[in-house]
Design a protein around this motif. Structure first.
Motif, PDB file in Angstrom:
ATOM      1  N   ASN A 199       0.759  -1.161   0.167  1.00 37.15           N
ATOM      2  CA  ASN A 199       0.090  -0.135  -0.149  1.00 37.15           C
ATOM      3  C   ASN A 199       0.783   1.332  -0.166  1.00 37.15           C
ATOM      4  O   ASN A 199       1.867   1.269   0.652  1.00 37.15           O
ATOM      5  CB  ASN A 199      -0.884   0.168   1.271  1.00 37.15           C
ATOM      6  CG  ASN A 199      -1.572  -1.006   1.494  1.00 37.15           C
ATOM      7  OD1 ASN A 199      -0.865  -2.346   1.730  1.00 37.15           O
ATOM      8  ND2 ASN A 199      -2.823  -1.415   1.888  1.00 37.15           N
ATOM      9  N   PRO A 200       0.554   2.268  -0.679  1.00 36.48           N
ATOM     10  CA  PRO A 200       1.302   3.509  -0.829  1.00 36.48           C
ATOM     11  C   PRO A 200       1.821   3.925   0.467  1.00 36.48           C
ATOM     12  O   PRO A 200       2.698   4.610   0.864  1.00 36.48           O
ATOM     13  CB  PRO A 200       0.605   4.497  -1.781  1.00 36.48           C
ATOM     14  CG  PRO A 200      -0.187   3.685  -2.711  1.00 36.48           C
ATOM     15  CD  PRO A 200      -0.599   2.125  -1.783  1.00 36.48           C
ATOM     16  N   LEU A 201       0.544   3.985   1.433  1.00 38.55           N
ATOM     17  CA  LEU A 201       0.653   4.482   2.870  1.00 38.55           C
ATOM     18  C   LEU A 201       1.802   3.828   3.604  1.00 38.55           C
ATOM     19  O   LEU A 201       2.615   4.408   4.627  1.00 38.55           O
ATOM     20  CB  LEU A 201      -0.390   4.546   3.714  1.00 38.55           C
ATOM     21  CG  LEU A 201      -0.517   5.161   4.954  1.00 38.55           C
ATOM     22  CD1 LEU A 201      -0.148   6.497   5.149  1.00 38.55           C
ATOM     23  CD2 LEU A 201      -1.733   4.908   5.904  1.00 38.55           C
ATOM     24  N   TYR A 202       1.981   2.477   3.353  1.00 40.99           N
ATOM     25  CA  TYR A 202       2.848   1.763   4.187  1.00 40.99           C
ATOM     26  C   TYR A 202       4.315   1.457   3.564  1.00 40.99           C
ATOM     27  O   TYR A 202       5.180   0.869   3.937  1.00 40.99           O
ATOM     28  CB  TYR A 202       2.260   0.235   4.210  1.00 40.99           C
ATOM     29  CG  TYR A 202       0.912   0.271   5.330  1.00 40.99           C
ATOM     30  CD1 TYR A 202       0.774   1.295   5.837  1.00 40.99           C
ATOM     31  CD2 TYR A 202      -0.022  -0.825   4.893  1.00 40.99           C
ATOM     32  CE1 TYR A 202      -0.435   1.189   6.755  1.00 40.99           C
ATOM     33  CE2 TYR A 202      -1.053  -0.760   5.784  1.00 40.99           C
ATOM     34  CZ  TYR A 202      -1.389   0.106   6.580  1.00 40.99           C
ATOM     35  OH  TYR A 202      -2.536   0.141   7.289  1.00 40.99           O
ATOM     36  N   LEU A 203       4.287   1.900   2.358  1.00 38.66           N
ATOM     37  CA  LEU A 203       5.938   1.726   1.526  1.00 38.66           C
ATOM     38  C   LEU A 203       7.061   2.198   2.540  1.00 38.66           C
ATOM     39  O   LEU A 203       6.847   3.331   2.986  1.00 38.66           O
ATOM     40  CB  LEU A 203       5.772   2.278   0.256  1.00 38.66           C
ATOM     41  CG  LEU A 203       4.885   1.533  -0.782  1.00 38.66           C
ATOM     42  CD1 LEU A 203       4.955   2.269  -2.206  1.00 38.66           C
ATOM     43  CD2 LEU A 203       5.399   0.065  -0.930  1.00 38.66           C
ATOM     44  N   LEU A 241      -3.355   0.522  10.243  1.00 37.86           N
ATOM     45  CA  LEU A 241      -4.562   1.202  10.496  1.00 37.86           C
ATOM     46  C   LEU A 241      -5.587   0.133  10.255  1.00 37.86           C
ATOM     47  O   LEU A 241      -5.329  -0.696   9.413  1.00 37.86           O
ATOM     48  CB  LEU A 241      -4.628   2.456   9.473  1.00 37.86           C
ATOM     49  CG  LEU A 241      -3.584   3.524   9.686  1.00 37.86           C
ATOM     50  CD1 LEU A 241      -3.943   4.514   8.400  1.00 37.86           C
ATOM     51  CD2 LEU A 241      -3.630   4.052  11.011  1.00 37.86           C
ATOM     52  N   GLU A 242      -6.689   0.151  11.080  1.00 32.35           N
ATOM     53  CA  GLU A 242      -7.732  -0.863  10.924  1.00 32.35           C
ATOM     54  C   GLU A 242      -8.528  -0.666   9.448  1.00 32.35           C
ATOM     55  O   GLU A 242      -9.060  -1.587   9.051  1.00 32.35           O
ATOM     56  CB  GLU A 242      -8.898  -0.562  12.139  1.00 32.35           C
ATOM     57  CG  GLU A 242      -8.350  -0.927  13.488  1.00 32.35           C
ATOM     58  CD  GLU A 242      -7.904  -2.212  13.758  1.00 32.35           C
ATOM     59  OE1 GLU A 242      -8.698  -3.089  12.964  1.00 32.35           O
ATOM     60  OE2 GLU A 242      -6.978  -2.593  14.516  1.00 32.35           O
ATOM     61  N   ASP A 243      -8.405   0.739   8.899  1.00 34.66           N
ATOM     62  CA  ASP A 243      -9.351   0.896   7.769  1.00 34.66           C
ATOM     63  C   ASP A 243      -8.200   0.874   6.432  1.00 34.66           C
ATOM     64  O   ASP A 243      -8.767   1.271   5.307  1.00 34.66           O
ATOM     65  CB  ASP A 243     -10.215   2.147   7.711  1.00 34.66           C
ATOM     66  CG  ASP A 243      -9.150   3.365   8.067  1.00 34.66           C
ATOM     67  OD1 ASP A 243      -7.983   3.151   8.190  1.00 34.66           O
ATOM     68  OD2 ASP A 243      -9.569   4.318   7.686  1.00 34.66           O
TER      69      ASP A 243
END
Length: 302
Positions: free
Chosen positions: A196-200, A222-224
């Motif tokens: 995921n881009p947020l997690y990279l 994040l849960e969502d």
């Protein structure tokens, strides 16, 4: 200085038992985290890493001893407090090795192996490089220089690797808050394996998550935002040889074929994965920024 055992070899039966226990719980909880071909590929990579490790560890140990014998600035004795110091010194060394392995393609070429699975379970922890052991040790060369004995360093490096085995699981959701605040956990490391881009390129910790919080690379799970495991562009193969070397081939093709300046050829080795000399590629920071911008546009604040 006593001779320390190779604790990784002694831990192999524990690895096997732990994977069987996890497999039982994943079936019971209907998590579907294991895929037979993928798991066998990961185990094959682990076996190859252990076999090649006999050679790479000899090179590492020889390098450590050379620096220790000829250039060390002090001599740190074998004592309880020296192991405490070494714990922190090794862990911050691991953080920077791990972070650079995501930010420099030359190191990513070997580290990508560990991220190539689209599944997340204890077998994924065994999906280790066949090439990184021959050069990634440079991040630890400062330890014999300041006076830590090579045997102590190798032992602590093995302890760090052992710790990181158990965090490759989806069967543990969250640890107690105090533990999550300080230590690397399954939740933190799931983020690290996300495409995921947020997690990279987040959560590069070995044992302590504090380094990510200190140097600005921490991202909670994040849960969502469910973690999508694997690479931005997956390699889609179970062949261990391809898994081990496909990024080396791709990197050298980018660097040494086509019409490019010498500077651009070098940059293909030193820039982050995704970088292209003609501007058509995107690195993780750019992908994350695009995602965040899109998220803000779709969900503007009140």
């Amino acid at each position: 200085m006593p001779e320390f055992p190779n604790i990784i070899l002694f831990a192999i039966p524990f690895f096997i038992l732990a994977m069987l226990v996890e497999l039982f719980f994943t079936i019971k909880l209907n998590l579907k985290t294991y895929e037979p071909k993928d798991a066998f590929s990961s185990i094959s990579m682990g076996i190859g890493n252990v076999l090649l490790g006999f050679l790479s560890k000899a090179i590492v140990l020889a390098s450590f001893f050379y620096i220790y014998e000829h250039f060390r600035l002090a001599t740190i004795p074998l004592a309880w407090w020296s192991f405490v110091l070494l714990f922190f010194a090794d862990d911050i060394s691991y953080y920077w090795f791990h972070r650079i392995s995501h930010e420099c393609r030359l190191f990513w070429a070997s580290h990508v192996v560990h991220h190539s699975s689209q599944h997340y379970n204890l077998s994924t922890a065994l999906r280790q490089t066949w090439s990184g052991g021959f050069y990634s040790f440079i991040f630890w060369l400062w330890l014999p220089l300041i006076g830590f004995h090579p045997g102590m360093i190798m032992l602590q490096m093995s302890i760090s690797l052992l710790y990181q085995f158990w965090i490759h699981t989806e069967t543990i959701h969250k640890m107690p808050k105090w533990f999550e605040a300080v230590m690397n956990t399954p939740s933190h490391h799931r983020v690290h394996h996300g495409s995921n881009p947020l997690y990279l390129d987040r959560n590069h910790a070995g044992i302590l998550i504090i380094w990510d919080k200190l140097f600005g690379t921490f991202q909670p799970e994040l849960e969502d935002e469910k973690v999508i495991y694997g690479l931005v562009k997956n390699i889609n193969t179970y062949n261990p040889v391809k898994i081990a070397f496909i990024e080396w081939v791709n990197m050298f093709k980018d660097a040494f074929t086509g019409k490019k300046s010498l500077k651009d050829r070098v940059l293909y080795l030193t820039k982050p994965p995704g970088w292209k000399h003609d501007g058509t590629g995107k690195i993780s920071d750019e992908l994350r920024e695009e995602w965040l911008t899109s998220k803000n546009l779709n969900h503007p604040k009140d």
